[in-house]
Write a protein that holds these residues in place. Structure first.
Motif, PDB file in Angstrom:
ATOM      1  N   ALA A   1       7.169  50.083  35.806  1.00 38.99           N
ATOM      2  CA  ALA A   1       7.966  49.785  37.001  1.00 38.99           C
ATOM      3  C   ALA A   1       8.624  51.011  37.601  1.00 38.99           C
ATOM      4  O   ALA A   1       8.813  51.080  38.814  1.00 38.99           O
ATOM      5  CB  ALA A   1       9.044  48.750  36.669  1.00 38.99           C
TER       6      ALA A   1
ATOM      7  N   LEU B   1       8.263  51.959  41.511  1.00 39.95           N
ATOM      8  CA  LEU B   1       9.471  51.983  42.347  1.00 39.95           C
ATOM      9  C   LEU B   1       9.542  53.278  43.138  1.00 39.95           C
ATOM     10  O   LEU B   1       9.890  53.271  44.333  1.00 39.95           O
ATOM     11  CB  LEU B   1      10.719  51.812  41.482  1.00 39.95           C
ATOM     12  CG  LEU B   1      12.051  51.814  42.244  1.00 39.95           C
ATOM     13  CD1 LEU B   1      12.112  50.657  43.239  1.00 39.95           C
ATOM     14  CD2 LEU B   1      13.226  51.754  41.265  1.00 39.95           C
TER      15      LEU B   1
ATOM     16  N   HIS C   1       8.053  43.608  29.110  1.00 41.03           N
ATOM     17  CA  HIS C   1       8.684  43.614  30.429  1.00 41.03           C
ATOM     18  C   HIS C   1       7.974  42.768  31.490  1.00 41.03           C
ATOM     19  O   HIS C   1       8.616  42.326  32.437  1.00 41.03           O
ATOM     20  CB  HIS C   1       8.838  45.054  30.920  1.00 41.03           C
ATOM     21  CG  HIS C   1      10.104  45.694  30.448  1.00 41.03           C
ATOM     22  ND1 HIS C   1      10.599  46.864  30.947  1.00 41.03           N
ATOM     23  CD2 HIS C   1      10.997  45.301  29.506  1.00 41.03           C
ATOM     24  CE1 HIS C   1      11.723  47.170  30.335  1.00 41.03           C
ATOM     25  NE2 HIS C   1      11.977  46.240  29.447  1.00 41.03           N
ATOM     26  N   HIS C   2       6.697  42.536  31.349  1.00 44.08           N
ATOM     27  CA  HIS C   2       5.984  41.761  32.371  1.00 44.08           C
ATOM     28  C   HIS C   2       5.855  40.287  32.010  1.00 44.08           C
ATOM     29  O   HIS C   2       5.408  39.479  32.822  1.00 44.08           O
ATOM     30  CB  HIS C   2       4.579  42.344  32.569  1.00 44.08           C
ATOM     31  CG  HIS C   2       3.675  42.166  31.377  1.00 44.08           C
ATOM     32  ND1 HIS C   2       3.967  42.682  30.139  1.00 44.08           N
ATOM     33  CD2 HIS C   2       2.490  41.509  31.230  1.00 44.08           C
ATOM     34  CE1 HIS C   2       3.005  42.376  29.287  1.00 44.08           C
ATOM     35  NE2 HIS C   2       2.104  41.659  29.925  1.00 44.08           N
TER      36      HIS C   2
ATOM     37  N   TYR D   1       6.924  37.026  33.970  1.00 43.80           N
ATOM     38  CA  TYR D   1       6.191  36.778  35.211  1.00 43.80           C
ATOM     39  C   TYR D   1       4.846  36.092  34.970  1.00 43.80           C
ATOM     40  O   TYR D   1       4.173  35.699  35.936  1.00 43.80           O
ATOM     41  CB  TYR D   1       5.971  38.099  35.956  1.00 43.80           C
ATOM     42  CG  TYR D   1       7.229  38.632  36.593  1.00 43.80           C
ATOM     43  CD1 TYR D   1       7.594  38.266  37.887  1.00 43.80           C
ATOM     44  CD2 TYR D   1       8.079  39.493  35.906  1.00 43.80           C
ATOM     45  CE1 TYR D   1       8.760  38.747  38.479  1.00 43.80           C
ATOM     46  CE2 TYR D   1       9.248  39.983  36.482  1.00 43.80           C
ATOM     47  CZ  TYR D   1       9.579  39.599  37.765  1.00 43.80           C
ATOM     48  OH  TYR D   1      10.742  40.061  38.340  1.00 43.80           O
TER      49      TYR D   1
ATOM     50  N   LEU E   1      13.574  34.548  34.257  1.00 44.80           N
ATOM     51  CA  LEU E   1      14.213  35.713  34.852  1.00 44.80           C
ATOM     52  C   LEU E   1      15.728  35.555  34.875  1.00 44.80           C
ATOM     53  O   LEU E   1      16.471  36.508  34.602  1.00 44.80           O
ATOM     54  CB  LEU E   1      13.679  35.955  36.264  1.00 44.80           C
ATOM     55  CG  LEU E   1      12.221  36.389  36.357  1.00 44.80           C
ATOM     56  CD1 LEU E   1      11.807  36.543  37.816  1.00 44.80           C
ATOM     57  CD2 LEU E   1      11.977  37.694  35.606  1.00 44.80           C
TER      58      LEU E   1
ATOM     59  N   TRP F   1      13.067  47.900  36.284  1.00 51.34           N
ATOM     60  CA  TRP F   1      12.783  46.469  36.124  1.00 51.34           C
ATOM     61  C   TRP F   1      13.844  45.646  36.850  1.00 51.34           C
ATOM     62  O   TRP F   1      13.521  44.682  37.556  1.00 51.34           O
ATOM     63  CB  TRP F   1      12.756  46.101  34.639  1.00 51.34           C
ATOM     64  CG  TRP F   1      12.320  44.686  34.354  1.00 51.34           C
ATOM     65  CD1 TRP F   1      11.065  44.271  34.038  1.00 51.34           C
ATOM     66  CD2 TRP F   1      13.145  43.498  34.382  1.00 51.34           C
ATOM     67  NE1 TRP F   1      11.047  42.902  33.860  1.00 51.34           N
ATOM     68  CE2 TRP F   1      12.305  42.407  34.069  1.00 51.34           C
ATOM     69  CE3 TRP F   1      14.490  43.254  34.649  1.00 51.34           C
ATOM     70  CZ2 TRP F   1      12.779  41.090  34.008  1.00 51.34           C
ATOM     71  CZ3 TRP F   1      14.964  41.948  34.600  1.00 51.34           C
ATOM     72  CH2 TRP F   1      14.118  40.884  34.272  1.00 51.34           C
TER      73      TRP F   1
ATOM     74  N   PHE G   1      13.559  45.916  40.882  1.00 54.76           N
ATOM     75  CA  PHE G   1      12.497  45.048  41.401  1.00 54.76           C
ATOM     76  C   PHE G   1      12.875  43.572  41.256  1.00 54.76           C
ATOM     77  O   PHE G   1      12.763  42.781  42.203  1.00 54.76           O
ATOM     78  CB  PHE G   1      11.184  45.307  40.663  1.00 54.76           C
ATOM     79  CG  PHE G   1      10.334  46.392  41.257  1.00 54.76           C
ATOM     80  CD1 PHE G   1       9.852  46.288  42.552  1.00 54.76           C
ATOM     81  CD2 PHE G   1       9.998  47.510  40.517  1.00 54.76           C
ATOM     82  CE1 PHE G   1       9.053  47.283  43.105  1.00 54.76           C
ATOM     83  CE2 PHE G   1       9.192  48.511  41.065  1.00 54.76           C
ATOM     84  CZ  PHE G   1       8.727  48.398  42.359  1.00 54.76           C
ATOM     85  N   THR G   2      13.295  43.186  40.070  1.00 55.21           N
ATOM     86  CA  THR G   2      13.580  41.777  39.809  1.00 55.21           C
ATOM     87  C   THR G   2      14.699  41.268  40.701  1.00 55.21           C
ATOM     88  O   THR G   2      14.643  40.135  41.207  1.00 55.21           O
ATOM     89  CB  THR G   2      13.913  41.583  38.326  1.00 55.21           C
ATOM     90  OG1 THR G   2      12.755  41.936  37.542  1.00 55.21           O
ATOM     91  CG2 THR G   2      14.295  40.151  38.025  1.00 55.21           C
TER      92      THR G   2
ATOM     93  N   TYR H   1       7.928  41.937  41.405  1.00 52.75           N
ATOM     94  CA  TYR H   1       7.756  42.900  40.305  1.00 52.75           C
ATOM     95  C   TYR H   1       6.288  43.317  40.194  1.00 52.75           C
ATOM     96  O   TYR H   1       5.388  42.481  40.317  1.00 52.75           O
ATOM     97  CB  TYR H   1       8.201  42.269  38.978  1.00 52.75           C
ATOM     98  CG  TYR H   1       8.140  43.226  37.812  1.00 52.75           C
ATOM     99  CD1 TYR H   1       9.152  44.166  37.609  1.00 52.75           C
ATOM    100  CD2 TYR H   1       7.073  43.189  36.918  1.00 52.75           C
ATOM    101  CE1 TYR H   1       9.095  45.040  36.536  1.00 52.75           C
ATOM    102  CE2 TYR H   1       7.014  44.059  35.837  1.00 52.75           C
ATOM    103  CZ  TYR H   1       8.029  44.989  35.652  1.00 52.75           C
ATOM    104  OH  TYR H   1       7.977  45.860  34.593  1.00 52.75           O
TER     105      TYR H   1
ATOM    106  N   TYR I   1       2.511  42.590  43.993  1.00 57.68           N
ATOM    107  CA  TYR I   1       3.759  42.371  43.285  1.00 57.68           C
ATOM    108  C   TYR I   1       3.898  40.865  43.074  1.00 57.68           C
ATOM    109  O   TYR I   1       3.727  40.078  44.009  1.00 57.68           O
ATOM    110  CB  TYR I   1       4.957  42.874  44.095  1.00 57.68           C
ATOM    111  CG  TYR I   1       4.853  44.332  44.513  1.00 57.68           C
ATOM    112  CD1 TYR I   1       5.461  45.325  43.769  1.00 57.68           C
ATOM    113  CD2 TYR I   1       4.138  44.690  45.659  1.00 57.68           C
ATOM    114  CE1 TYR I   1       5.375  46.660  44.149  1.00 57.68           C
ATOM    115  CE2 TYR I   1       4.040  46.012  46.051  1.00 57.68           C
ATOM    116  CZ  TYR I   1       4.661  46.997  45.286  1.00 57.68           C
ATOM    117  OH  TYR I   1       4.558  48.311  45.664  1.00 57.68           O
TER     118      TYR I   1
END
Length: 774
Positions: free
Chosen positions: A380, A384, A623-624, A627, A642, A669, A672-673, A678, A687
């Protein structure tokens, strides 16, 4: 010596506390203290955006192996003393190093040259301090050193640091201790050699070589003072037989002094001053001349440098303006700040830098950047930067990565590099997704063919991490290479990014080769257990198997089967099918988040922090995962998870990061979140839509356009996304394309109290997967 806080300091702190955050700019919302306690490993000191120098206090450098992890950034919020201020630090790393050229101001007659015992206040040159008399803002830091009788202020430019020290009493003589023995993770014998030279014009220079995380690292410095020296002393505590731990009067300042050795410490005496002492310093990985040139490259006193850096931070941070409750504003603004600290500039003002071959090279037309924690930041942090800093950083980053490969004795791209030196920490060749993602997003300014060639060279270098076996067998065998399950799936994703870039460039043979390799994750997937597992060279899965087991150097890298079995970002649809379909995938995700850890002990694993069941937000492999419900037709479950993660893992406090920030990845992270989307799969140009955590955001895009994000009815009673629209047009799928974001306009979320289980639930509405591409 005890001193009272100046009235101006009290007034400033009171005003800062009382100011309504909603009326402040992003710059004013930043709190560099976030993450300085707990497991965050951030530092509070002064640094410019991507600055070469990170001028920050160190509260303890005398750690043993187990405590070095907690002091990886030098400063720890709950420590009671400051040992000194050094010029180099990592932001949120999981390993200790740097802390170069520690200095400590002292007012009075006694000048100790040893740091002293933190458990015995008043011993040595370290000093007690109070957080109430401490200020940290982007580009500046100040504190009152109670035992040293000094108010210390720090600021930094791109390649320089400036300190301003004021004695509490004008009658007290001012001194500066410079300790070249000190370093983070300061075990015996770390300093291989060092030198200090006092030049006739009063400039102090020197170098040292250390054998730390990066072996044989060379760094030099140059330092000037705002007032003339009255006397000085340079001591070798290893060879000077009369050394007693403190020094009386030094030598006259007009005598040129130079010493070398493995244990050097110096004192510089200025007498009683009627104004603050300013100390200006610069570093260079090349030589003393480079440090002097860097010192000269940014003219001005403390106020001038601070003003320029403040402007640079305002410009960098104000690309994102947010409206949210005060705690969320502070958290997101600080997350953006932490995302803009690295990769640090590592080349001198004349372009010279020391490369991974330990030779001096010159960057032409771009600043060479280093501090690449790529296993963390490809996810991320770098995506970014492509949105908020593409012109200034992303192109420079790719050029720096390619230059490092050209300078590397092994001919491959960086893995975990700082100040040009390779550490070989972590796994994968994750410079590949960084380069591919930048190229596919239209970022140029670098030789694309050279970049792709570097990616291919890294992916085919047989001696690295079991790649030879991977290319023969289609997986990394655990009986020949540790952490084989993790390496197999990470290599497969990196291969996919190489294929994507090659296909876009028309290099079809390269694309075909790596498209085939991108499916190698299947060779480590065990359909019977539903987990990615390590296989032996004979094809069998290693036994016994426990999906919760975490041991360094075993089947997985800083994780276990629960986290790594979800790492197929290039083809999550195929993984969903392999798991038995949508319902089975959702059930397995729920089982991960809801797992009962009460009988497990992960105290031996430093990076395993921020657990929600077997989801580990304090480390990157997870981290992903929140999602991924969207890939199984349940975006509303992503929204729930989330909320659970953000509320439990991020707080605007010193211990407000659940795990080490890893050079900005934890922070990116959150940025974005908080905005509502994300980059699950860098290189896909998509995304995944989650849910927003700010009421309104204004993101200034590199092309000058604005993406306005609005969240109607966002509060604790309305945690679910009811609908999404982009420029008034309903968004019915669970993703946004990069070109849609770059076009700007208004992204509007309408929040509601109950989940909308129909939104983006159809197979056609799901995010990118290579087997079912849009």
């Amino acid at each position: 010596m005890m001193i009272t806080r100046p009235i101006t300091l009290l007034t400033f702190i009171a005003a800062l506390s009382a100011a309504p955050l909603s009326a402040q700019s992003t710059f004013e919302q930043v709190d560099p203290m976030i993450g300085t306690g707990g497991q965050g490993h951030t530092f509070p000191g002064a640094v410019a955006p991507f600055g070469m120098v990170q001028f920050s206090p160190d509260t303890d450098t005398g750690c043993v192996i187990r405590t070095c992890y907690s002091h990886a950034a030098g400063y720890r919020y709950d420590d009671p003393t400051i040992q000194g201020f050094s010029l180099t630090h990592f932001s949120g790393a999981g390993h200790s190093d740097l802390g170069d050229f520690l200095m400590m101001p002292i007012a009075g007659d006694t000048v100790p040259l040893e740091p002293g015992d933190p458990a015995r206040p008043g011993t040595g040159y370290r000093s007690r301090f109070d957080h109430a008399a401490e200020i940290a803002r982007p580009g500046q830091y100040s504190v009152i050193l109670r035992d040293r009788g000094v108010h210390a202020e720090l600021t930094a430019g791109t390649r320089i640091a400036v300190a301003r020290y004021l004695a509490s009493s004008k009658s007290d003589a001012m001194h500066l201790v410079l300790d070249l023995r000190s370093s983070l993770y300061n075990y015996p014998g770390k300093v291989l050699w060092s030198s200090i030279r006092l030049r006739r014009d009063g400039t102090v220079t020197g170098c040292r070589q250390t054998r730390g995380w990066a072996p044989g690292r060379i760094l030099c410095f140059a330092m000037r003072f705002s007032v003339p020296l009255k006397s000085h002393a340079i001591v070798s505590t290893e060879t000077d037989l009369a050394y007693k731990g403190f020094q009386g009067p030094g030598r006259a300042s007009d005598e040129v002094a130079e010493r070398s050795g493995r244990a050097l410490v110096a004192r510089f005496d200025f007498g009683a001053l009627d104004r603050p002492l300013e100390v200006k310093a610069a570093i260079s990985s090349v030589d003393e001349a480079g440090a002097i040139a860097n010192l000269d490259s940014e003219p001005g006193d403390f106020n001038a440098i601070r003003a320029r850096t403040t402007t640079a931070w305002r410009d960098s941070l104000n690309v994102l303006k947010i409206k949210a409750p005060a705690p969320m504003q502070r958290s997101v603004a600080t997350a953006l700040y932490h995302s803009l600290l690295a990769p640090s500039i590592a080349s001198d003002a004349d372009g010279r830098y020391r490369g991974p071959d330990n030779q001096v090279h010159k960057a032409e037309g771009f600043p060479f950047r280093s501090t690449f924690s790529l296993w963390d930041t490809f996810r991320a942090e770098h995506p970014l930067l492509t949105l908020v800093q593409p012109a200034r950083t992303s192109s420079d980053i790719v050029r720096s990565l390619v230059a490092s490969r050209e300078n590397s004795p092994d001919g491959i791209l960086p893995v975990w590099q700082f100040q040009g030196r390779e550490t070989w920490t972590m796994i994968g060749y994750h410079a590949a997704p960084v380069i591919a993602d930048a190229y596919l997003k239209g970022i140029r300014g670098f030789d694309a063919n050279a970049a792709l060639n570097a990616m291919v060279a890294s992916a085919t270098y047989a001696p690295y991490g079991g790649l030879g076996e991977y290319m023969k067998l289609g997986y990394v065998p655990i009986d020949r290479e540790p952490e084989a399950a993790s390496k197999t799936v990470e290599y497969a994703y990196d291969d996919w990014t190489i294929a994507r870039m090659a296909r876009a460039m028309g290099r079809k043979n390269v694309a075909a080769t790596f498209e085939k390799r991108a499916s190698n994750w299947r060779n480590s997937f065990d359909a019977k257990t539903g987990f990615v597992r390590a296989r032996k060279a004979d094809g069998s899965f290693r036994t016994p198997f426990d999906p919760t087991e975490i041991n360094y150097g075993s089947d997985y890298t800083e994780g276990n089967a629960w986290q790594y079995s979800w790492f197929v970002p290039q083809d999550q649809a195929a993984l969903t099918t392999a798991l038995g379909g949508d319902a089975a995938t959702v059930a397995k995700l729920d089982a991960m988040f809801d797992y009962d850890n009460s009988k497990l002990d992960y105290s031996h694993a430093e990076d395993i922090a921020g657990l929600i069941g077997q989801y580990i937000h304090g480390n990157e492999p997870s981290h992903h995962v929140a999602y991924l419900y969207s890939y199984a037709g349940a975006p509303w479950r992503t929204q729930e998870r989330l909320k659970q993660i953000v509320e439990s893992q991020y707080h605007p406090t010193s211990d407000g990061l659940s795990g080490n920030d890893d050079l900005g990845q934890m922070s990116a992270w959150l940025v974005f979140t908080a905005l509502g989307f994300y980059p699950v799969t860098p290189g896909s140009l998509e995304y995944v839509i989650g849910r927003p955590f700010v009421d309104r955001a204004d993101l200034t895009l590199p092309n000058g356009k604005h993406l306005i994000i609005r969240a109607d009815r966002l509060d604790t009673r309305h945690p679910y996304v009811g609908s999404v629209s982009l420029n008034g047009v309903p968004v019915t799928h669970a993703y946004l394309r990069h070109d849609q974001i770059m076009a700007g306009g208004e992204l509007r979320f309408t929040m509601q109290s109950m989940p909308n289980t129909a939104w983006a639930a159809l197979p056609a509405d799901r995010p990118y997967s290579s087997s079912q591409s849009h």
